[in-house]
Scaffold this active site. Structure first.
Site, PDB file in Angstrom:
ATOM      1  CB  ILE A  27     -21.197  68.195  10.358  1.00 55.89           C
ATOM      2  CG1 ILE A  27     -20.664  67.907  11.762  1.00 55.89           C
ATOM      3  CG2 ILE A  27     -21.042  69.632   9.942  1.00 55.89           C
ATOM      4  CD1 ILE A  27     -19.227  67.495  11.764  1.00 55.89           C
ATOM      5  N   GLY A  33     -23.812  60.366  15.225  1.00 55.89           N
ATOM      6  CA  GLY A  33     -23.270  59.049  15.544  1.00 55.89           C
ATOM      7  C   GLY A  33     -24.352  58.198  16.156  1.00 55.89           C
ATOM      8  CB  ALA A  34     -24.280  55.047  17.992  1.00 52.84           C
ATOM      9  CD  GLU A  35     -22.787  57.180  23.294  1.00 49.01           C
ATOM     10  OE1 GLU A  35     -23.238  57.478  24.401  1.00 49.01           O
ATOM     11  OE2 GLU A  35     -21.586  56.978  23.069  1.00 49.01           O
ATOM     12  CE  LYS A  40     -19.837  62.251  21.210  1.00 53.24           C
ATOM     13  NZ  LYS A  40     -18.879  61.160  21.037  1.00 53.24           N
ATOM     14  CG  ASP A  85     -17.073  52.574  20.229  1.00 54.24           C
ATOM     15  OD1 ASP A  85     -17.127  51.504  19.592  1.00 54.24           O
ATOM     16  OD2 ASP A  85     -17.884  53.507  20.063  1.00 54.24           O
TER      17      ASP A  85
HETATM   18  N1  LIG Z   1     -13.808  66.556  16.351  1.00 56.73           N
HETATM   19  C1  LIG Z   1     -14.403  66.127  15.239  1.00 56.73           C
HETATM   20  N2  LIG Z   1     -14.018  66.607  14.033  1.00 56.73           N
HETATM   21  C2  LIG Z   1     -14.614  66.172  12.908  1.00 56.73           C
HETATM   22  N3  LIG Z   1     -15.594  65.259  12.865  1.00 56.73           N
HETATM   23  C3  LIG Z   1     -16.024  64.732  14.022  1.00 56.73           C
HETATM   24  C4  LIG Z   1     -15.441  65.131  15.273  1.00 56.73           C
HETATM   25  N4  LIG Z   1     -16.076  64.440  16.241  1.00 56.73           N
HETATM   26  C5  LIG Z   1     -16.988  63.675  15.638  1.00 56.73           C
HETATM   27  N5  LIG Z   1     -16.981  63.821  14.295  1.00 56.73           N
HETATM   28  C6  LIG Z   1     -17.861  63.119  13.319  1.00 56.73           C
HETATM   29  O1  LIG Z   1     -19.095  62.781  13.928  1.00 56.73           O
HETATM   30  C7  LIG Z   1     -19.299  61.379  14.006  1.00 56.73           C
HETATM   31  C8  LIG Z   1     -19.917  60.979  15.333  1.00 56.73           C
HETATM   32  O2  LIG Z   1     -19.101  61.434  16.392  1.00 56.73           O
HETATM   33  P1  LIG Z   1     -18.746  60.522  17.644  1.00 56.73           P
HETATM   34  O3  LIG Z   1     -17.960  61.329  18.599  1.00 56.73           O
HETATM   35  O4  LIG Z   1     -18.120  59.262  17.177  1.00 56.73           O
HETATM   36  O5  LIG Z   1     -20.198  60.278  18.252  1.00 56.73           O
HETATM   37  P2  LIG Z   1     -20.961  58.928  18.669  1.00 56.73           P
HETATM   38  O6  LIG Z   1     -20.598  58.737  20.097  1.00 56.73           O
HETATM   39  O7  LIG Z   1     -22.392  59.255  18.482  1.00 56.73           O
HETATM   40  O8  LIG Z   1     -20.484  57.838  17.786  1.00 56.73           O
HETATM   41  C9  LIG Z   1     -17.930  60.786  13.795  1.00 56.73           C
HETATM   42  O9  LIG Z   1     -17.990  59.503  13.236  1.00 56.73           O
HETATM   43  C10 LIG Z   1     -17.284  61.814  12.874  1.00 56.73           C
HETATM   44  O10 LIG Z   1     -17.689  61.598  11.549  1.00 56.73           O
HETATM   45 MG   LIG Z   2     -18.565  57.239  17.174  1.00 57.18          MG
END
Ligand SMILES: Nc1ncnc2c1ncn2[C@@H]1O[C@H](COP(=O)(O)OP(=O)(O)O)[C@@H](O)[C@H]1O
Ligand SMILES: [Mg+2]
Lengths: 320, 195
Positions: free
Chosen positions: B3, B6-8, B20, B112
């Site tokens: 779905i 992100g960056a990581e 994740k 962040d």
């Molecule tokens: N618990 C969650 N519920 C819904 N969407 C999520 C959730 N965690 C992450 N996302 C979606 O995934 C994206 C990337 O997740 P994130 O944890 O910020 O990863 P990164 O460290 O790669 O930035 C978020 O910007 C959001 O859109």
């Molecule tokens: Mg993020």
């Protein structure tokens, strides 16, 4: 239309000439201090000494007569004030003599604009890594916004300081790169990414302190700081949802950094563009090119005083 | 189903369970890569729970491995894409400020704070992505946390960023030491960093 640009923010004094979309001259002379480190006053004296000769070379190279120039552009900042002043005075004198308009250009913006000229990137993120500057910038609502930057020193200066304190030749970047290739062992160094920002001070201190073969320290130093640069670039690309990356600034000459950019972009389905080396380092063609674009979109510079802390996001981008 | 990315991390949704996964980054040395992914995953799982205990809405963590976290899927709107057009932006900013106040009250630094890491669900703002977070009592660290938010707002939501940030700061004052942090923030803002 022909624009002559003047670059004089740090150790390079340059004159570039751009005719429409073509660079027809890009000349420069850089100050090489006998002992490392940057000496603003001595650098400015150097620039004052060589400016006439660089101009002559640029005109000869371009094949145009000086009277054919329509516009004078100069780097207004950010930079070392004594150096900026030499460029500004030279630009004002030239503009007056030729009776042509004068336009002030932001040095960091110019790096991005010349990058776009030499690649097919439409809306890129720029990783700009030079001696004094380390920024990740991208266009957002009509301005180039800084999405990440160093909160202490520029990455290039950090590498040079390391080299100087370890007795490497100046500038130390190429020497560190050469040694790093022979490194085999990674020694742990601090990894300091804060949100989108970077800090290099602690890494420098630690790298100078470790007792290890020079090759291994250089390898570890490079791998650590470059990984940080790439990570922050990737964060900016993710946050802005942009799919293009350009690498600019003097540190862009490093092969390993280029490779890392390429891999990161491949992994996230983005495109990586490289800019020819002479337009990555500080150069005046980028000032001429950006000045020309600005002029065409109607920008004027009523106040031609230097702006030492000229921030990238102070410039309103009225051109495409 | 993937779905998001992100960056990581890559985010995979599996029956209301979100995984994740901090994926390998081939551009960096294995030693650096593995260490960062493990550390951040561990930190994130812990801080997600700590933050929840502090009264901040965060997804519930169900399970973790070395480089992945299984958590609750927050079905809502990512503030990055939503806040510019939100009618109730004042309420959203108020919630953001209160969340940060609660984190800092409990000495949690998010590390962040961007609108990419906040999700609006009904009337609640969820904070996610604590991978760069850490624990600290220092006023300076809390001020930097706010500074990161201010800067990313400016970069991404420039036209409204001042309004947004003012409102956020206003409700941040529910934190008892907020004055000290805000004073420090002002110092950081003027600290020149060029040359
Ligand atoms: N618990 C969650 N519920 C819904 N969407 C999520 C959730 N965690 C992450 N996302 C979606 O995934 C994206 C990337 O997740 P994130 O944890 O910020 O990863 P990164 O460290 O790669 O930035 C978020 O910007 C959001 O859109
Ligand atoms: Mg993020």
């Amino acid at each position: 239309m022909i624009c002559l640009g003047i670059e004089s923010t740090a150790h390079t004094f340059g004159i570039g000439i751009v005719q429409n979309k073509t660079v027809i001259a890009n000349e420069k002379k850089s100050y090489q201090p006998e002992k490392g480190g940057l000496h603003p006053r001595k650098t400015a004296e150097h620039h004052a000494e060589v400016c006439g000769e660089v101009l002559e070379k640029a005109i000869n190279k371009s094949g145009i007569r000086i009277e054919e120039i329509d516009l004078i552009a100069f780097s207004q900042g950010p930079g070392l004030p004594p150096c900026l002043k030499i460029g500004a005075v030279f630009a004002r004198t030239l503009a007056k003599k030729l009776g042509k308009p004068l336009i002030g250009v932001n040095h960091c913006v110019a790096h991005l604009e010349i990058g776009k000229l030499f690649t097919n990137a439409k809306d890129p993120v720029l990783l700009y890594a030079s001696g004094a500057n380390t920024q990740v910038i991208a266009l957002e609502s009509g301005k180039y916004r800084v999405f990440g930057e160093t909160i202490d020193v520029g990455v290039g200066n950090m590498l040079d300081t390391f080299g100087r304190n370890k007795g490497l030749s100046f500038p130390a970047g190429p020497e560190i790169e050469r040694l790093a290739k022979k490194g085999e062992k990674y020694v742990e160094l601090p990894y300091t990414v804060k949100g989108m920002d970077l800090a290099f001070g602690g890494i420098l201190t630690q790298a100078e302190r470790v007792k290890e073969k020079m090759e291994n320290v250089c390898h570890s130093l490079q791998e650590t700081v470059f990984a940080m640069l790439i990570e922050v670039s990737e964060r900016a690309m993710s946050h802005t949802q942009k799919k293009e990356l350009i690498l600019g600034g003097g540190v862009a000459a490093n092969k390993r950094l280029n490779d890392m950019c390429k891999i990161m972009c491949e992994e996230r389905g983005a495109k990586f563009y490289t800019v020819p080396k002479q337009y990555c380092v500080d150069n005046a063609a980028m000032i001429a090119w950006t000045g020309l674009k600005m002029h065409k979109s109607g920008v004027k510079t009523p106040d031609t005083r230097i702006i030492r802390n000229y921030r990238t996001d102070m410039v309103k981008i009225t051109w495409k | 189903m993937e779905i998001g990315r992100g960056a990581e991390a890559i985010l995979i949704l599996n029956n209301n369970l979100l995984i994740k996964n901090r994926v390998e980054k081939c551009y960096r040395l294995k030693e650096i890569d593995e260490k960062l992914r493990k550390e951040r995953t561990k930190k994130e799982a812990k801080l997600l729970s700590d933050a929840k205990r502090a009264g901040v809405k965060t997804p519930t963590v169900f399970n973790t491995t070395k480089t992945s976290i299984e958590m609750e899927f927050v079905e809502g709107k990512l503030l990055r894409d939503h806040i510019n057009k939100a009618r109730n932006w004042e309420m959203i900013c108020k919630k953001i400020g209160e969340n940060i106040a609660k984190l800092h009250e409990n000495n949690i630094i998010h590390g962040d704070l961007t609108t990419s890491n906040m999700i609006l669900k009904n009337e609640d703002v969820y904070f996610i992505d604590f991978g760069l977070g850490y624990e600290s009592k220092r006023i300076e660290d809390k001020a930097i946390d706010l500074r990161v938010l201010e800067k990313t707002l400016k970069a991404k939501h420039c036209k409204r960023s001042d309004e947004f940030f003012k409102k956020i700061i206003k409700s941040y004052t529910t934190y008892e030491k907020s004055n000290e942090v805000i004073n420090r923030l002002e110092k950081i803002q003027v600290r020149g960093r060029y040359l």
